[in-house]
Design an enzyme around this catalytic site. Structure first.
Site, PDB file in Angstrom:
ATOM      1  N   GLY A  82      39.058  55.579  39.191  1.00  0.00           N
ATOM      2  CA  GLY A  82      38.732  54.365  38.429  1.00  0.00           C
ATOM      3  C   GLY A  82      37.259  54.057  38.591  1.00  0.00           C
ATOM      4  O   GLY A  82      36.726  54.082  39.710  1.00  0.00           O
ATOM      5  N   PHE A  83      36.597  53.833  37.453  1.00  0.00           N
ATOM      6  CA  PHE A  83      35.158  53.569  37.489  1.00  0.00           C
ATOM      7  C   PHE A  83      34.850  52.461  36.483  1.00  0.00           C
ATOM      8  O   PHE A  83      34.056  52.613  35.567  1.00  0.00           O
ATOM      9  CB  PHE A  83      34.408  54.867  37.133  1.00  0.00           C
ATOM     10  CG  PHE A  83      32.971  54.902  37.584  1.00  0.00           C
ATOM     11  CD1 PHE A  83      32.633  54.793  38.922  1.00  0.00           C
ATOM     12  CD2 PHE A  83      31.953  55.077  36.653  1.00  0.00           C
ATOM     13  CE1 PHE A  83      31.300  54.858  39.329  1.00  0.00           C
ATOM     14  CE2 PHE A  83      30.621  55.145  37.049  1.00  0.00           C
ATOM     15  CZ  PHE A  83      30.296  55.029  38.397  1.00  0.00           C
ATOM     16  N   ASN A 109      34.663  47.903  36.368  1.00  0.00           N
ATOM     17  CA  ASN A 109      33.771  46.884  36.949  1.00  0.00           C
ATOM     18  C   ASN A 109      33.603  47.073  38.452  1.00  0.00           C
ATOM     19  O   ASN A 109      32.478  47.121  38.967  1.00  0.00           O
ATOM     20  CB  ASN A 109      34.357  45.489  36.700  1.00  0.00           C
ATOM     21  CG  ASN A 109      34.369  45.153  35.235  1.00  0.00           C
ATOM     22  OD1 ASN A 109      33.338  45.234  34.571  1.00  0.00           O
ATOM     23  ND2 ASN A 109      35.530  44.798  34.703  1.00  0.00           N
ATOM     24  N   THR A 138      42.103  51.548  40.088  1.00  0.00           N
ATOM     25  CA  THR A 138      42.694  51.456  38.752  1.00  0.00           C
ATOM     26  C   THR A 138      43.290  50.053  38.568  1.00  0.00           C
ATOM     27  O   THR A 138      43.464  49.308  39.527  1.00  0.00           O
ATOM     28  CB  THR A 138      43.792  52.532  38.552  1.00  0.00           C
ATOM     29  OG1 THR A 138      44.853  52.275  39.456  1.00  0.00           O
ATOM     30  CG2 THR A 138      43.253  53.928  38.761  1.00  0.00           C
ATOM     31  N   GLU A 148      41.100  45.438  51.898  1.00  0.00           N
ATOM     32  CA  GLU A 148      40.501  44.103  52.057  1.00  0.00           C
ATOM     33  C   GLU A 148      40.277  43.411  50.711  1.00  0.00           C
ATOM     34  O   GLU A 148      40.506  42.205  50.573  1.00  0.00           O
ATOM     35  CB  GLU A 148      39.177  44.222  52.829  1.00  0.00           C
ATOM     36  CG  GLU A 148      38.548  42.904  53.233  1.00  0.00           C
ATOM     37  CD  GLU A 148      39.457  42.066  54.118  1.00  0.00           C
ATOM     38  OE1 GLU A 148      39.567  42.342  55.303  1.00  0.00           O
ATOM     39  OE2 GLU A 148      40.070  41.103  53.600  1.00  0.00           O
ATOM     40  N   GLY A 208      33.567  40.256  34.109  1.00  0.00           N
ATOM     41  CA  GLY A 208      34.188  41.345  34.867  1.00  0.00           C
ATOM     42  C   GLY A 208      35.296  40.956  35.835  1.00  0.00           C
ATOM     43  O   GLY A 208      35.791  41.803  36.553  1.00  0.00           O
ATOM     44  N   ASP A 242      48.905  38.456  38.508  1.00  0.00           N
ATOM     45  CA  ASP A 242      47.932  38.854  39.535  1.00  0.00           C
ATOM     46  C   ASP A 242      48.131  37.978  40.788  1.00  0.00           C
ATOM     47  O   ASP A 242      48.158  38.485  41.916  1.00  0.00           O
ATOM     48  CB  ASP A 242      46.503  38.699  38.987  1.00  0.00           C
ATOM     49  CG  ASP A 242      45.441  38.998  40.025  1.00  0.00           C
ATOM     50  OD1 ASP A 242      45.151  40.189  40.252  1.00  0.00           O
ATOM     51  OD2 ASP A 242      44.916  38.046  40.651  1.00  0.00           O
ATOM     52  N   LYS A 257      49.349  38.989  44.588  1.00  0.00           N
ATOM     53  CA  LYS A 257      48.618  38.601  45.812  1.00  0.00           C
ATOM     54  C   LYS A 257      49.556  37.916  46.808  1.00  0.00           C
ATOM     55  O   LYS A 257      49.449  38.114  48.021  1.00  0.00           O
ATOM     56  CB  LYS A 257      47.443  37.697  45.450  1.00  0.00           C
ATOM     57  CG  LYS A 257      46.301  38.484  44.816  1.00  0.00           C
ATOM     58  CD  LYS A 257      45.239  37.585  44.221  1.00  0.00           C
ATOM     59  CE  LYS A 257      44.079  38.435  43.680  1.00  0.00           C
ATOM     60  NZ  LYS A 257      43.249  37.746  42.707  1.00  0.00           N
TER      61      LYS A 257
END
Ligand SMILES: NC(=O)C1=CN([C@@H]2O[C@H](COP(=O)(O)OP(=O)(O)OC[C@H]3O[C@@H](n4cnc5c(N)ncnc54)[C@H](OP(=O)(O)O)[C@@H]3O)[C@@H](O)[C@H]2O)C=CC1
Ligand SMILES: N[C@@H](CC=O)C(=O)O
Length: 344
Positions: free
Chosen positions: A10-11, A13, A99, A152, A209, A223, A227
């Site tokens: 994954g590349f 943000n 990703t 982290e 981003g 999301d 978490k």
């Protein structure tokens, strides 16, 4: 000089911000740790992949992606290899999994990490999926294969949440957690207070981003639920997945709700909570709540976030991350990498 080879899966943000940080700190790492860090593979979904055992020119890779949206077809360019085949075959020391969150299973990212750990390679991830869905299994796999599994950035970017627990709260039992842990929804709610429309704010967040590749993952609370599962698993030893979290997002919050809250001297925040019920079962919840303006939680604005933990030995602790940008996400990945460099 030691060499540590990275594979970046994954590349986007976070990946690009991390690559910039590697370039910025390259010399300092060499001097302080006598270690040269090279990136030997970068994979993406649509921009192609790069593989170079001698080390990819990161500056060039960043410029390529920024200028044309793809990697140039230069030496090391590979259109057809899959991320999983790179995870399983390329010679690297640390896998960096970046990703997007797959809320309903976390499978693709968990497979990447599983593949690396099985080969005795360290794995770092900013992706909540593998920690929310397979933390116990992946942690045990890492222990068995004498390598590290670090994450982290999954909560509050580089804020030392797991490092705090590991390093400074030894033998403290965490008995409850609350927080505002999703930047996108907090930013949206704060901007709606100023009279702006949700759709327009989402576009603005995409440019900055911090909104997920699929914005519904933020807006609908997925999301935040991931978490909650991450924290419940790592902090409280729960066996929770994101689907076990009672979850309501901010998709139905209207300007009127915000106005009504303001009339009561309150603001609306997307709150995350983890509590033990009367039978000792750990329960996770994400839902919008009205928060009194005098409460410290009401002062958490924009992309900022806050986490409160209740402990048996250290009372209640609250950590605030102020106005993070993508650099703070990159720092969490970088800090995990430095933890590996120090021990290797
Ligand atoms: N951005 C942030 O502020 C933060 C992000 N995170 C987490 O970090 C992760 C990455 O976030 P971010 O960089 O913003 O996400 P982006 O959507 O910007 O980038 C995701 C990258 O992963 C690539 N990708 C997607 N699917 C695959 C696949 N199957 N195999 C290989 N590559 C794949 C994409 O390819 P392509 O380039 O072709 O689209 C892209 O390069 C997410 O899990 C996110 O939740 C955590 C904390 C903060
Ligand atoms: N989309 C997430 C990014 C970090 O996890 C958020 O808004 O918090």
């Amino acid at each position: 000089m030691k060499e540590l080879k990275l594979a970046l899966i994954g590349f986007g943000n976070a990946g690009q911000a991390f690559a910039k940080m590697l370039l910025e700190k390259e010399e300092e790492v060499r001097k302080k740790y006598n270690t040269r860090i090279t990136v030997v593979a970068i994979t993406t979904k649509t921009r192609g992949n790069l593989i170079d055992a001698w080390g990819i020119d990161l500056d060039k890779a960043l410029k390529n992606v920024q200028n044309s949206g793809r990697f140039d077809k230069i030496l090391g360019f590979s259109e057809n290899s899959t991320s999983q085949s790179i995870v399983d075959k390329v010679d690297y020391d640390v896998l960096v999994e970046l990703t997007p969150l797959e809320f309903s299973s976390g499978k693709i990212a968990a497979n990447h990490i599983r593949g690396a750990l099985k080969r005795g390679k360290h794995a770092i991830t900013a992706n909540k999926g593998p920690v929310a869905w397979a933390w116990k299994e992946l942690t045990e796999l890492a222990e068995r294969n004498h390598c590290r599994f670090l994450y982290e950035t999954t909560i509050m970017d580089g804020t030392p949440v797991f490092n705090m627990k590991r390093g400074s709260l030894r033998l403290c039992e965490i008995t409850g957690v609350k927080g505002i842990l999703n930047s996108a929804t907090n930013y949206i709610l704060c901007e709606m207070e100023k009279g702006r429309k949700m759709e327009e704010i989402i576009e603005d967040g995409k440019e900055q981003g911090f909104i997920e590749a699929n914005p519904a993952n933020d807006i609908e609370g997925h999301d935040a639920a991931a978490k909650v599962a991450v924290l419940a698993n790592v902090f409280m030893g729960a066996d929770m997945t994101p689907l076990d979290v009672e979850c309501e997002g901010i998709q139905n919050i209207t300007e009127l709700d915000i106005k009504n809250a303001a009339e009561k001297n309150a603001v609306i925040k997307l709150m995350c909570r983890i509590e033990k019920d009367e039978n000792g079962k750990i329960r996770g919840k994400v839902a919008p709540e009205e928060v009194d303006k005098k409460d410290i939680y009401a002062s958490i604005e924009g992309t900022s976030s806050v986490l409160t933990i209740q402990t048996d030995l250290m009372g209640t602790l609250t950590v605030i991350e102020e106005a993070p940008e993508v650099q703070q996400s990159a720092y969490g990945i970088f800090a995990d990498l430095m933890a590996i460099v120090e021990k290797d």
